[in-house]
Design a protein around this motif. Structure first.
Motif, PDB file in Angstrom:
ATOM      1  N   PRO A   1       1.496 -12.291  12.964  1.00 34.00           N
ATOM      2  CA  PRO A   1       0.414 -13.076  12.384  1.00 34.00           C
ATOM      3  C   PRO A   1      -0.802 -12.748  12.388  1.00 34.00           C
ATOM      4  CG  PRO A   1       1.795 -13.840  14.582  1.00 34.00           C
ATOM      5  CD  PRO A   1       2.204 -12.297  13.865  1.00 34.00           C
ATOM      6  N   GLU A   2      -1.096 -11.648  13.116  1.00 30.92           N
ATOM      7  CA  GLU A   2      -2.656 -11.102  13.130  1.00 30.92           C
ATOM      8  C   GLU A   2      -2.804 -10.198  12.068  1.00 30.92           C
ATOM      9  OE1 GLU A   2      -0.756  -9.439  16.830  1.00 30.92           O
ATOM     10  OE2 GLU A   2       0.000 -10.152  15.238  1.00 30.92           O
ATOM     11  N   ALA A   3      -1.835 -10.044  11.190  1.00 35.65           N
ATOM     12  CA  ALA A   3      -2.088  -9.074   9.880  1.00 35.65           C
ATOM     13  C   ALA A   3      -2.993  -9.509   8.930  1.00 35.65           C
ATOM     14  CB  ALA A   3      -0.637  -8.893   9.011  1.00 35.65           C
ATOM     15  N   SER A   4      -4.090  -8.616   8.534  1.00 35.10           N
ATOM     16  CA  SER A   4      -5.085  -9.391   7.561  1.00 35.10           C
ATOM     17  C   SER A   4      -5.295  -8.484   6.383  1.00 35.10           C
ATOM     18  CB  SER A   4      -6.467  -9.408   8.238  1.00 35.10           C
ATOM     19  OG  SER A   4      -6.826  -8.024   8.795  1.00 35.10           O
ATOM     20  N   ASP A   5      -4.621  -7.298   6.421  1.00 38.43           N
ATOM     21  CA  ASP A   5      -4.427  -6.618   5.216  1.00 38.43           C
ATOM     22  C   ASP A   5      -3.184  -5.761   5.176  1.00 38.43           C
ATOM     23  OD1 ASP A   5      -5.854  -5.300   2.793  1.00 38.43           O
ATOM     24  OD2 ASP A   5      -5.841  -3.623   4.215  1.00 38.43           O
ATOM     25  N   VAL A   6      -2.466  -5.848   4.034  1.00 44.19           N
ATOM     26  CA  VAL A   6      -1.227  -4.974   3.998  1.00 44.19           C
ATOM     27  C   VAL A   6      -1.509  -4.229   2.414  1.00 44.19           C
ATOM     28  CG1 VAL A   6       1.052  -5.137   3.686  1.00 44.19           C
ATOM     29  CG2 VAL A   6       0.001  -6.784   5.009  1.00 44.19           C
ATOM     30  N   SER A   7      -1.237  -3.003   2.726  1.00 43.75           N
ATOM     31  CA  SER A   7      -1.204  -2.164   1.524  1.00 43.75           C
ATOM     32  C   SER A   7      -0.250  -1.167   1.441  1.00 43.75           C
ATOM     33  CB  SER A   7      -2.689  -1.570   1.342  1.00 43.75           C
ATOM     34  OG  SER A   7      -3.037  -0.774   2.385  1.00 43.75           O
ATOM     35  N   ALA A   8      -0.149  -0.459   0.281  1.00 50.54           N
ATOM     36  CA  ALA A   8       0.863   0.824   0.203  1.00 50.54           C
ATOM     37  C   ALA A   8       0.289   1.629  -1.063  1.00 50.54           C
ATOM     38  CB  ALA A   8       2.163   0.019  -0.449  1.00 50.54           C
ATOM     39  N   LYS A   9       0.420   2.954  -0.540  1.00 50.40           N
ATOM     40  CA  LYS A   9      -0.115   3.970  -1.256  1.00 50.40           C
ATOM     41  C   LYS A   9       0.625   5.209  -0.915  1.00 50.40           C
ATOM     42  CE  LYS A   9      -4.358   6.139  -2.744  1.00 50.40           C
ATOM     43  NZ  LYS A   9      -5.750   6.147  -2.709  1.00 50.40           N
ATOM     44  N   ASN A  10       1.130   5.839  -1.966  1.00 47.15           N
ATOM     45  CA  ASN A  10       1.634   7.211  -1.563  1.00 47.15           C
ATOM     46  C   ASN A  10       2.904   7.460  -0.766  1.00 47.15           C
ATOM     47  OD1 ASN A  10      -0.017   8.630  -3.596  1.00 47.15           O
ATOM     48  ND2 ASN A  10      -1.768   8.971  -1.898  1.00 47.15           N
ATOM     49  N   GLY A  11       3.523   6.176  -0.639  1.00 50.81           N
ATOM     50  CA  GLY A  11       4.685   6.141   0.020  1.00 50.81           C
ATOM     51  C   GLY A  11       4.489   5.791   1.717  1.00 50.81           C
ATOM     52  N   VAL A  12       3.078   5.252   1.958  1.00 53.65           N
ATOM     53  CA  VAL A  12       2.939   4.887   3.285  1.00 53.65           C
ATOM     54  C   VAL A  12       2.347   3.437   3.280  1.00 53.65           C
ATOM     55  CG1 VAL A  12       1.165   5.018   5.089  1.00 53.65           C
ATOM     56  CG2 VAL A  12       1.977   7.028   3.664  1.00 53.65           C
ATOM     57  N   LEU A  13       3.212   2.534   3.966  1.00 55.51           N
ATOM     58  CA  LEU A  13       2.959   1.038   3.992  1.00 55.51           C
ATOM     59  C   LEU A  13       1.787   1.066   5.425  1.00 55.51           C
ATOM     60  CD1 LEU A  13       3.488  -1.862   3.522  1.00 55.51           C
ATOM     61  CD2 LEU A  13       5.126  -1.632   5.286  1.00 55.51           C
ATOM     62  N   THR A  14       0.584   0.137   5.001  1.00 54.34           N
ATOM     63  CA  THR A  14      -0.252  -0.059   5.883  1.00 54.34           C
ATOM     64  C   THR A  14      -0.509  -1.379   6.279  1.00 54.34           C
ATOM     65  OG1 THR A  14      -1.397   1.989   5.496  1.00 54.34           O
ATOM     66  CG2 THR A  14      -2.780   0.609   6.694  1.00 54.34           C
ATOM     67  N   ILE A  15      -0.318  -1.607   7.677  1.00 48.41           N
ATOM     68  CA  ILE A  15      -0.727  -3.313   7.942  1.00 48.41           C
ATOM     69  C   ILE A  15      -1.758  -3.271   9.010  1.00 48.41           C
ATOM     70  CG2 ILE A  15       0.336  -5.354   9.141  1.00 48.41           C
ATOM     71  CD1 ILE A  15       3.041  -4.246   8.318  1.00 48.41           C
ATOM     72  N   ALA A  16      -2.901  -3.876   8.521  1.00 49.66           N
ATOM     73  CA  ALA A  16      -3.889  -3.698   9.349  1.00 49.66           C
ATOM     74  C   ALA A  16      -4.362  -5.104  10.219  1.00 49.66           C
ATOM     75  CB  ALA A  16      -5.300  -3.322   8.710  1.00 49.66           C
ATOM     76  N   GLU A  17      -4.940  -5.190  11.163  1.00 51.27           N
ATOM     77  CA  GLU A  17      -5.443  -6.290  11.939  1.00 51.27           C
ATOM     78  C   GLU A  17      -7.075  -6.487  11.672  1.00 51.27           C
ATOM     79  OE1 GLU A  17      -5.074  -8.017  16.194  1.00 51.27           O
ATOM     80  OE2 GLU A  17      -5.060  -5.901  15.996  1.00 51.27           O
TER      81      GLU A  17
END
Length: 79
Positions: A63-79
């Motif tokens: 629920p606290e995720a504010s940004d989700v991105s994917a680049k070069n095989g890496v998924l990033t979920i940021a708060e």
């Protein structure tokens, strides 16, 4: 921010999940390995759909995720 249970069970031997805690939030990084450099991602509401090297994964975003991105095989979920 906690790693979603369904993401903890990624069925890829070379996937690495790490959580980084900072003063102003946290980040979950999932490295799907070199074979998944063309990672595809779509977010529908609070559900993320990831296609990596022909395998599809779906999970609920924290629920606290504010940004989700994917680049070069890496998924990033940021708060």
């Amino acid at each position: 921010m906690k790693v979603p249970n369904s993401l903890k069970n990624v069925e890829r031997d070379d996937a690495v999940i790490r959580t980084f805690e900072y003063d102003d939030g946290s980040v979950i990084a999932v490295d799907f390995g070199n074979a998944a450099a063309d990672l595809e991602m779509d977010v529908l509401g609070s559900t993320a759909i990831i296609v990596a090297d022909g395998d599809q994964f779906e999970f609920e975003l924290p629920p606290e995720a504010s940004d989700v991105s994917a680049k070069n095989g890496v998924l990033t979920i940021a708060e």
